[in-house]
Design a protein around this motif. Structure first.
Motif, mmCIF file in Angstrom:
data_model
loop_
_atom_site.group_PDB
_atom_site.id
_atom_site.type_symbol
_atom_site.label_atom_id
_atom_site.label_comp_id
_atom_site.label_asym_id
_atom_site.label_seq_id
_atom_site.Cartn_x
_atom_site.Cartn_y
_atom_site.Cartn_z
ATOM 1 N N GLY A 131 0.769 -1.238 0.000
ATOM 2 C CA GLY A 131 0.000 0.000 0.000
ATOM 3 C C GLY A 131 0.796 1.282 0.000
ATOM 4 N N LEU A 132 2.122 1.201 -0.005
ATOM 5 C CA LEU A 132 2.930 2.417 0.031
ATOM 6 C C LEU A 132 2.930 3.153 -1.301
ATOM 7 C CD1 LEU A 132 6.193 1.501 1.998
ATOM 8 C CD2 LEU A 132 4.100 2.567 2.850
ATOM 9 N N ALA A 133 3.131 4.469 -1.209
ATOM 10 C CA ALA A 133 3.354 5.315 -2.379
ATOM 11 C C ALA A 133 4.809 5.749 -2.365
ATOM 12 C CB ALA A 133 2.430 6.528 -2.350
ATOM 13 N N LEU A 134 5.581 5.283 -3.359
ATOM 14 C CA LEU A 134 7.002 5.582 -3.449
ATOM 15 C C LEU A 134 7.257 6.544 -4.606
ATOM 16 C CD1 LEU A 134 6.863 2.784 -1.928
ATOM 17 C CD2 LEU A 134 9.117 2.328 -2.855
ATOM 18 N N ALA A 135 8.256 7.402 -4.439
ATOM 19 C CA ALA A 135 8.606 8.344 -5.498
ATOM 20 C C ALA A 135 10.111 8.463 -5.634
ATOM 21 C CB ALA A 135 8.007 9.725 -5.218
ATOM 22 N N SER A 154 1.671 -5.835 -2.427
ATOM 23 C CA SER A 154 0.530 -5.421 -3.240
ATOM 24 C C SER A 154 0.247 -3.925 -3.098
ATOM 25 C CB SER A 154 -0.711 -6.205 -2.825
ATOM 26 O OG SER A 154 -1.016 -5.964 -1.458
ATOM 27 N N ASP A 155 -0.332 -3.373 -4.125
ATOM 28 C CA ASP A 155 -0.847 -1.996 -4.107
ATOM 29 C C ASP A 155 0.223 -0.931 -3.893
ATOM 30 O OD1 ASP A 155 -3.441 -3.028 -4.432
ATOM 31 O OD2 ASP A 155 -3.658 -3.308 -2.274
ATOM 32 N N ILE A 156 1.479 -1.248 -4.098
ATOM 33 C CA ILE A 156 2.513 -0.218 -4.044
ATOM 34 C C ILE A 156 2.485 0.569 -5.343
ATOM 35 C CG2 ILE A 156 5.021 0.154 -4.160
ATOM 36 C CD1 ILE A 156 5.400 -1.903 -2.044
ATOM 37 N N THR A 157 2.518 1.888 -5.237
ATOM 38 C CA THR A 157 2.559 2.737 -6.421
ATOM 39 C C THR A 157 3.914 3.415 -6.522
ATOM 40 O OG1 THR A 157 1.646 4.653 -5.250
ATOM 41 C CG2 THR A 157 0.081 3.153 -6.332
ATOM 42 N N LEU A 180 6.464 -3.627 -14.257
ATOM 43 C CA LEU A 180 5.996 -2.683 -13.249
ATOM 44 C C LEU A 180 5.296 -1.466 -13.841
ATOM 45 C CD1 LEU A 180 9.125 -2.755 -10.897
ATOM 46 C CD2 LEU A 180 6.876 -3.771 -10.425
ATOM 47 N N ALA A 181 5.045 -1.482 -15.139
ATOM 48 C CA ALA A 181 4.469 -0.310 -15.794
ATOM 49 C C ALA A 181 3.087 0.033 -15.242
ATOM 50 C CB ALA A 181 4.395 -0.528 -17.305
ATOM 51 N N ASP A 182 2.344 -0.982 -14.793
ATOM 52 C CA ASP A 182 0.992 -0.726 -14.284
ATOM 53 C C ASP A 182 1.008 -0.033 -12.928
ATOM 54 O OD1 ASP A 182 2.072 -2.996 -13.087
ATOM 55 O OD2 ASP A 182 0.112 -3.914 -12.731
ATOM 56 N N ARG A 183 2.154 -0.053 -12.248
ATOM 57 C CA ARG A 183 2.275 0.633 -10.946
ATOM 58 C C ARG A 183 2.844 2.039 -11.098
ATOM 59 N NH1 ARG A 183 3.600 -3.287 -6.255
ATOM 60 N NH2 ARG A 183 3.275 -5.373 -7.105
ATOM 61 N N LEU A 184 3.310 2.385 -12.299
ATOM 62 C CA LEU A 184 4.154 3.562 -12.495
ATOM 63 C C LEU A 184 3.371 4.771 -13.004
ATOM 64 C CD1 LEU A 184 7.084 4.710 -12.575
ATOM 65 C CD2 LEU A 184 7.209 3.889 -14.944
ATOM 66 N N SER A 185 3.677 5.910 -12.402
ATOM 67 C CA SER A 185 3.178 7.203 -12.871
ATOM 68 C C SER A 185 4.381 8.113 -13.092
ATOM 69 C CB SER A 185 2.239 7.819 -11.828
ATOM 70 O OG SER A 185 1.861 9.136 -12.200
ATOM 71 N N LEU A 186 4.442 8.794 -14.231
ATOM 72 C CA LEU A 186 5.583 9.644 -14.572
ATOM 73 C C LEU A 186 5.114 11.076 -14.808
ATOM 74 C CD1 LEU A 186 7.379 7.191 -17.013
ATOM 75 C CD2 LEU A 186 8.121 7.791 -14.703
ATOM 76 N N VAL A 202 7.480 7.267 0.847
ATOM 77 C CA VAL A 202 8.936 7.166 0.708
ATOM 78 C C VAL A 202 9.349 7.958 -0.522
ATOM 79 C CG1 VAL A 202 10.910 5.630 0.360
ATOM 80 C CG2 VAL A 202 8.979 4.870 1.765
ATOM 81 N N LEU A 203 10.396 8.773 -0.379
ATOM 82 C CA LEU A 203 10.897 9.569 -1.502
ATOM 83 C C LEU A 203 12.408 9.341 -1.617
ATOM 84 C CD1 LEU A 203 9.910 13.277 -2.221
ATOM 85 C CD2 LEU A 203 12.199 12.397 -2.698
ATOM 86 N N ALA A 204 12.855 8.910 -2.771
ATOM 87 C CA ALA A 204 14.287 8.719 -3.040
ATOM 88 C C ALA A 204 14.781 9.841 -3.946
ATOM 89 C CB ALA A 204 14.523 7.369 -3.711
ATOM 90 N N SER A 205 15.934 10.385 -3.612
ATOM 91 C CA SER A 205 16.501 11.454 -4.443
ATOM 92 C C SER A 205 18.016 11.329 -4.499
ATOM 93 C CB SER A 205 16.128 12.834 -3.888
ATOM 94 O OG SER A 205 16.666 13.857 -4.713
ATOM 95 N N ASN A 206 18.521 11.248 -5.710
ATOM 96 C CA ASN A 206 19.974 11.202 -5.907
ATOM 97 C C ASN A 206 20.353 12.031 -7.118
ATOM 98 O OD1 ASN A 206 22.792 10.033 -5.755
ATOM 99 N ND2 ASN A 206 22.172 9.376 -7.795
ATOM 100 N N GLY A 207 21.474 12.756 -7.003
ATOM 101 C CA GLY A 207 22.107 13.323 -8.175
ATOM 102 C C GLY A 207 21.717 14.726 -8.556
ATOM 103 N N LEU A 208 20.872 15.395 -7.768
ATOM 104 C CA LEU A 208 20.504 16.773 -8.117
ATOM 105 C C LEU A 208 21.273 17.783 -7.274
ATOM 106 C CD1 LEU A 208 18.738 18.463 -9.958
ATOM 107 C CD2 LEU A 208 16.883 18.285 -8.287
ATOM 108 N N ASN A 209 21.347 17.551 -5.969
ATOM 109 C CA ASN A 209 22.032 18.511 -5.098
ATOM 110 C C ASN A 209 23.518 18.634 -5.410
ATOM 111 O OD1 ASN A 209 22.784 15.997 -4.120
ATOM 112 N ND2 ASN A 209 21.972 16.306 -2.056
ATOM 113 N N ILE A 210 24.112 17.619 -6.025
ATOM 114 C CA ILE A 210 25.553 17.672 -6.316
ATOM 115 C C ILE A 210 25.864 18.635 -7.463
ATOM 116 C CG2 ILE A 210 25.868 15.334 -5.473
ATOM 117 C CD1 ILE A 210 26.174 14.375 -8.344
ATOM 118 N N TYR A 211 24.839 19.055 -8.195
ATOM 119 C CA TYR A 211 25.017 20.027 -9.278
ATOM 120 C C TYR A 211 24.606 21.438 -8.845
ATOM 121 C CZ TYR A 211 25.537 16.132 -12.589
ATOM 122 O OH TYR A 211 25.968 15.011 -13.265
#
Length: 318
Positions: A131-135, A154-157, A180-186, A202-211
């Protein structure tokens, strides 16, 4: 290794991306000659004459990753994914030049980046529950989420947000490859512009602050992440630490670094390519920025060389 489409080899004018995008609208040969002229004007370095620097430049220009770096001074989603998912011995013998092999297998920054990717996946995998929403912001090809094991979850987006349409296209292709395309929103959006508040667990972020050298902008970025998380949500992020030559507070563990490869890395990235990923921050600076954004329970997970730490932080429940 799959070859990148020509559309990913260079960018057009008015590019809003801070990580990559050709600096000059002149042709490739003009760019190459301009770098050679800059190197000759700057002169010899200890351990690297001008002729040796130009020779290294020419070696870089002979393969696709090298040309991309020379033109863009940063990495896009495709090349970042290639670096972090590379497996030694997986490529056909002789398919990579000796310099390519050294980049993929020896450069300390590349090894730290690949280790950071593994740490991200470990941390994210432990956070999964139904049931989690990950980004992922910016998502790139989104490998840190799309390569996780969702068996029984199940139900993870999954949501990927990036300003680079090529990255979003690549993320969709990778999602389809892994079912996993059915779980994915872009979404093609700016990471600094907050969407709906409390959208993700949950939010993952890599590679932006270094620029991004502007500390106020980085704090604003963390605040945007904070707003996007639900109460009790988790941020998994990363940052580059300063080398000893730039800061007395450098945490680098040089016993874990091959010094010959480190010298090559400096010559290539700093002298020749003039890479844009040079916004270094210490653990203390990152802790303060995240606390100012509102995060609590902040903990760090270092790679062996302590070059590219992972940081996990919580949004309070209230």
């Amino acid at each position: 290794m799959k070859k990148t489409p020509e559309s990913q080899a260079s960018d057009t004018s008015h590019n809003p991306l801070i990580s990559h995008g050709a600096d000059s609208q002149n042709g490739w040969e003009d760019r190459l000659q301009a770098i050679k002229a800059r190197l000759r004007k700057a002169g010899d370095l200890p351990g690297a004459t001008v002729d040796q620097q130009v020779s290294l430049l020419e070696q870089l220009s002979a393969f696709e990753l090298g040309r991309f770096l020379l033109e863009n001074r940063g990495l896009n989603a495709y090349w970042t994914h290639q670096l972090v998912t590379y497996r030694q011995g997986a490529e056909p013998a002789g398919s990579l030049s000796p310099l390519e092999v050294r980049i993929f297998e020896k450069l300390p920054a590349v090894l730290a980046t690949r280790e950071r990717f593994g740490i991200f996946r470990q941390q994210l995998q432990t956070l999964l529950k139904p049931g989690l929403a990950l980004a992922s912001i910016p998502c790139g090809l989104m490998g840190e989420l799309l390569l996780l094991d969702y068996d029984g979850q199940s139900d993870i987006t999954l949501t990927g947000i990036d300003l680079d349409q090529e990255a979003l296209n690549g993320a969709l292709a990778l999602a389809k490859e892994h079912g996993l395309a059915d779980r994915l929103s872009l979404r093609c959006e700016d990471a600094w512009i907050s969407g709906p508040e409390g959208e993700f667990d949950v939010l993952a972020s890599n590679g932006l602050n270094i620029y991004e050298p502007d500390n106020a902008r980085v704090k604003a970025l963390y605040r945007s992440f904070f707003n996007a998380l639900k109460p009790g949500g988790t941020l998994v992020a990363s940052f580059l630490t300063p080398p000893p030559a730039l800061s007395e507070e450098s945490p680098w563990n040089l016993t874990e670094v091959d010094h010959e490869s480190l010298a090559l890395q400096h010559l290539m990235f700093v002298r020749i390519i003039e890479a844009k990923w040079s916004a270094f921050r210490t653990h203390g600076q990152t802790m303060a920025q995240l606390e100012e954004a509102g995060f609590v329970d902040i903990r760090f997970i270092n790679d062996r060389a302590r070059m590219f730490p992972t940081v996990v932080a919580q949004k309070p429940m209230r």
